[in-house]
Design a protein around this motif. Structure first.
Motif, PDB file in Angstrom:
ATOM      1  N   LYS A   1       0.829  -1.212   0.000  1.00 60.72           N
ATOM      2  CA  LYS A   1       0.000   0.000   0.000  1.00 60.72           C
ATOM      3  C   LYS A   1       0.861   1.259   0.000  1.00 60.72           C
ATOM      4  N   ARG A   2       2.132   1.116  -0.389  1.00 59.24           N
ATOM      5  CA  ARG A   2       3.058   2.250  -0.279  1.00 59.24           C
ATOM      6  C   ARG A   2       2.662   3.424  -1.158  1.00 59.24           C
ATOM      7  N   LEU A   3       2.043   3.166  -2.273  1.00 61.09           N
ATOM      8  CA  LEU A   3       1.682   4.247  -3.177  1.00 61.09           C
ATOM      9  C   LEU A   3       0.249   4.722  -2.985  1.00 61.09           C
ATOM     10  N   ALA A   4      -0.461   4.134  -2.043  1.00 58.23           N
ATOM     11  CA  ALA A   4      -1.865   4.481  -1.849  1.00 58.23           C
ATOM     12  C   ALA A   4      -2.046   5.727  -0.997  1.00 58.23           C
ATOM     13  N   GLY A   5      -1.014   6.108  -0.243  1.00 56.57           N
ATOM     14  CA  GLY A   5      -1.106   7.297   0.599  1.00 56.57           C
ATOM     15  C   GLY A   5      -2.115   7.169   1.721  1.00 56.57           C
ATOM     16  N   GLU A   6      -2.230   5.975   2.300  1.00 51.87           N
ATOM     17  CA  GLU A   6      -3.239   5.727   3.324  1.00 51.87           C
ATOM     18  C   GLU A   6      -2.691   5.774   4.748  1.00 51.87           C
ATOM     19  N   GLY A   7      -1.392   6.093   4.900  1.00 49.31           N
ATOM     20  CA  GLY A   7      -0.836   6.221   6.238  1.00 49.31           C
ATOM     21  C   GLY A   7      -0.171   4.956   6.760  1.00 49.31           C
ATOM     22  N   TYR A   8       0.019   3.978   5.913  1.00 50.15           N
ATOM     23  CA  TYR A   8       0.747   2.766   6.284  1.00 50.15           C
ATOM     24  C   TYR A   8       1.316   2.160   5.002  1.00 50.15           C
ATOM     25  N   ASP A   9       2.295   1.248   5.147  1.00 41.71           N
ATOM     26  CA  ASP A   9       2.976   0.708   3.978  1.00 41.71           C
ATOM     27  C   ASP A   9       2.384  -0.601   3.472  1.00 41.71           C
ATOM     28  N   PHE A  10       1.935  -1.449   4.414  1.00 42.87           N
ATOM     29  CA  PHE A  10       1.449  -2.770   4.024  1.00 42.87           C
ATOM     30  C   PHE A  10       0.177  -3.132   4.786  1.00 42.87           C
ATOM     31  N   LEU A  11      -0.699  -3.838   4.086  1.00 43.46           N
ATOM     32  CA  LEU A  11      -1.913  -4.367   4.707  1.00 43.46           C
ATOM     33  C   LEU A  11      -1.755  -5.883   4.785  1.00 43.46           C
ATOM     34  N   LEU A  12      -1.922  -6.437   5.973  1.00 43.75           N
ATOM     35  CA  LEU A  12      -1.779  -7.874   6.168  1.00 43.75           C
ATOM     36  C   LEU A  12      -3.168  -8.485   6.291  1.00 43.75           C
ATOM     37  N   LYS A  13      -3.453  -9.404   5.407  1.00 49.32           N
ATOM     38  CA  LYS A  13      -4.766 -10.047   5.404  1.00 49.32           C
ATOM     39  C   LYS A  13      -4.602 -11.515   5.785  1.00 49.32           C
ATOM     40  N   ASN A  14      -5.395 -11.925   6.783  1.00 53.01           N
ATOM     41  CA  ASN A  14      -5.381 -13.296   7.279  1.00 53.01           C
ATOM     42  C   ASN A  14      -6.823 -13.669   7.600  1.00 53.01           C
ATOM     43  N   PRO A  15      -7.316 -14.749   7.026  1.00 54.96           N
ATOM     44  CA  PRO A  15      -8.725 -15.107   7.252  1.00 54.96           C
ATOM     45  C   PRO A  15      -9.066 -15.382   8.709  1.00 54.96           C
ATOM     46  N   ASP A  16      -8.060 -15.626   9.540  1.00 57.18           N
ATOM     47  CA  ASP A  16      -8.307 -15.971  10.941  1.00 57.18           C
ATOM     48  C   ASP A  16      -8.313 -14.773  11.878  1.00 57.18           C
ATOM     49  N   GLU A  17      -8.054 -13.560  11.358  1.00 51.61           N
ATOM     50  CA  GLU A  17      -8.018 -12.393  12.229  1.00 51.61           C
ATOM     51  C   GLU A  17      -8.310 -11.134  11.415  1.00 51.61           C
ATOM     52  N   PRO A  18      -8.634 -10.024  12.080  1.00 49.64           N
ATOM     53  CA  PRO A  18      -8.896  -8.770  11.356  1.00 49.64           C
ATOM     54  C   PRO A  18      -7.655  -8.292  10.598  1.00 49.64           C
ATOM     55  N   ASP A  19      -7.874  -7.445   9.609  1.00 52.49           N
ATOM     56  CA  ASP A  19      -6.754  -6.882   8.858  1.00 52.49           C
ATOM     57  C   ASP A  19      -5.792  -6.161   9.799  1.00 52.49           C
ATOM     58  N   GLN A  20      -4.512  -6.284   9.490  1.00 52.08           N
ATOM     59  CA  GLN A  20      -3.469  -5.629  10.266  1.00 52.08           C
ATOM     60  C   GLN A  20      -2.755  -4.614   9.376  1.00 52.08           C
ATOM     61  N   TYR A  21      -2.308  -3.504   9.992  1.00 53.49           N
ATOM     62  CA  TYR A  21      -1.695  -2.409   9.244  1.00 53.49           C
ATOM     63  C   TYR A  21      -0.233  -2.281   9.668  1.00 53.49           C
ATOM     64  N   ILE A  22       0.657  -2.257   8.697  1.00 56.00           N
ATOM     65  CA  ILE A  22       2.090  -2.284   8.990  1.00 56.00           C
ATOM     66  C   ILE A  22       2.767  -1.056   8.393  1.00 56.00           C
ATOM     67  N   GLU A  23       3.491  -0.334   9.214  1.00 59.20           N
ATOM     68  CA  GLU A  23       4.313   0.785   8.763  1.00 59.20           C
ATOM     69  C   GLU A  23       5.773   0.391   8.912  1.00 59.20           C
ATOM     70  N   LEU A  24       6.540   0.513   7.843  1.00 64.15           N
ATOM     71  CA  LEU A  24       7.929   0.080   7.814  1.00 64.15           C
ATOM     72  C   LEU A  24       8.855   1.299   7.857  1.00 64.15           C
ATOM     73  N   LYS A  25       9.806   1.296   8.768  1.00 59.30           N
ATOM     74  CA  LYS A  25      10.813   2.353   8.849  1.00 59.30           C
ATOM     75  C   LYS A  25      12.198   1.729   8.786  1.00 59.30           C
ATOM     76  N   GLY A  26      13.109   2.409   8.112  1.00 58.99           N
ATOM     77  CA  GLY A  26      14.468   1.912   8.015  1.00 58.99           C
ATOM     78  C   GLY A  26      15.476   2.908   8.555  1.00 58.99           C
ATOM     79  N   THR A  27      16.530   2.407   9.179  1.00 60.16           N
ATOM     80  CA  THR A  27      17.618   3.259   9.647  1.00 60.16           C
ATOM     81  C   THR A  27      18.941   2.691   9.145  1.00 60.16           C
ATOM     82  N   ALA A  28      19.889   3.585   8.880  1.00 60.94           N
ATOM     83  CA  ALA A  28      21.184   3.149   8.363  1.00 60.94           C
ATOM     84  C   ALA A  28      22.012   2.459   9.440  1.00 60.94           C
TER      85      ALA A  28
END
Length: 264
Positions: free
Chosen positions: A161-188
């Motif tokens: 979802k990085r190009l969607a501009g929705e405030g998070y980078d990835f959406l995790l979908k699993n039929p056994d639980e609600p959708d999860q929202y993941i924001e990824l940050k990197g440091t050198a």
């Protein structure tokens, strides 16, 4: 009326008018465009016609505007758009309201020079920004690779979802639980802090336990992964403003380290 025309403030108000059209002047409490031009001009030390002309200068950017759409943007108009394009309506409304209430406010003073076309900044500053972008992109790609290999710490289908501009980078979908929202940050390195945009922090607060912060440290060397659930609740972030038009929330490296253990 200000002692001298405040053309930086006029540019912000004019951009707000052009971008949000009729709803902009109505939200500010004006009944007509004529009233809006006259009042804004009086408050900022310019003629109402100047406010209108500045608004019309942004016509090429917005399909609902039918004025000067056929002419190219000036350099200053393009610069203003580049600075304000990612500021949402609510935040831009607050900024405009503050400028109209007091052009000499802190926001007004900070506008001086920010909205003018200046010579390029020091090479060191420019490369620093580029380096952060490179580090972040590398971290995101590495996280995707880890997830494909089953080593990301998450189970489920990972949607980009990085190009969607929705405030998070990835959406995790699993039929056994609600959708999860993941924001990824990197440091050198291992000890760097990270920053959230205002939208990312808002989404983190709204999603609560369904929002996850993943920090990839030492991206270009020996990467380690930290996973923090509900970062808005457990991290102490300090809000800061950047050139009036952008706000972010920064978390220190010490606070990151105290809330999770590396898993790689």
């Amino acid at each position: 009326m200000p002692a001298a025309p405040d053309r930086s403030a006029v540019a912000v108000v004019a951009y707000y008018f052009a971008r949000f059209d009729n709803s902009a002047y109505q939200r500010l409490g004006y009944l007509t465009w004529r009233e809006a031009y006259a009042d804004v001009g009086a408050k900022l030390g310019v003629k109402g016609s100047y406010v209108k002309n500045r608004r019309d200068g942004f016509d090429p950017l917005f399909t609902w505007r039918r004025g000067w759409w056929q002419r190219p943007l000036s350099a200053s108009e393009a610069h203003i758009h580049s600075l304000l394009a990612d500021v949402d309506e609510a935040a831009l409304y607050v900024l405009v309201s503050r400028l109209l209430a007091d052009a000499e406010s802190a926001e007004g003073r900070l506008l001086t020079g920010v909205l003018s076309i200046a010579s390029p900044g020091p090479v060191q500053q420019q490369s620093s920004g580029n380096q952060r972008a490179i580090t972040g992109a590398a971290a995101e790609e590495l996280f995707i690779e880890l997830h494909i290999k089953g080593k990301s710490g998450f189970v489920g289908e990972l949607l980009d979802k990085r190009l969607a501009g929705e405030g998070y980078d990835f959406l995790l979908k699993n039929p056994d639980e609600p959708d999860q929202y993941i924001e990824l940050k990197g440091t050198a390195g291992q000890n760097g802090g990270i920053s959230f945009t205002s939208k990312e922090w808002d989404v983190a607060q709204a999603k609560g336990d369904r929002f996850w912060l993943v920090v990839m440290s030492s991206v270009h060397d020996k990467p380690t992964l930290q996973i923090i659930n509900n970062p808005a609740a457990c991290l102490r972030a300090q809000q800061s403003f950047h050139t009036v038009i952008q706000t972010s929330w920064r978390v220190t490296a010490a606070d990151l380290n105290s809330n999770s253990d590396p898993i790689l």
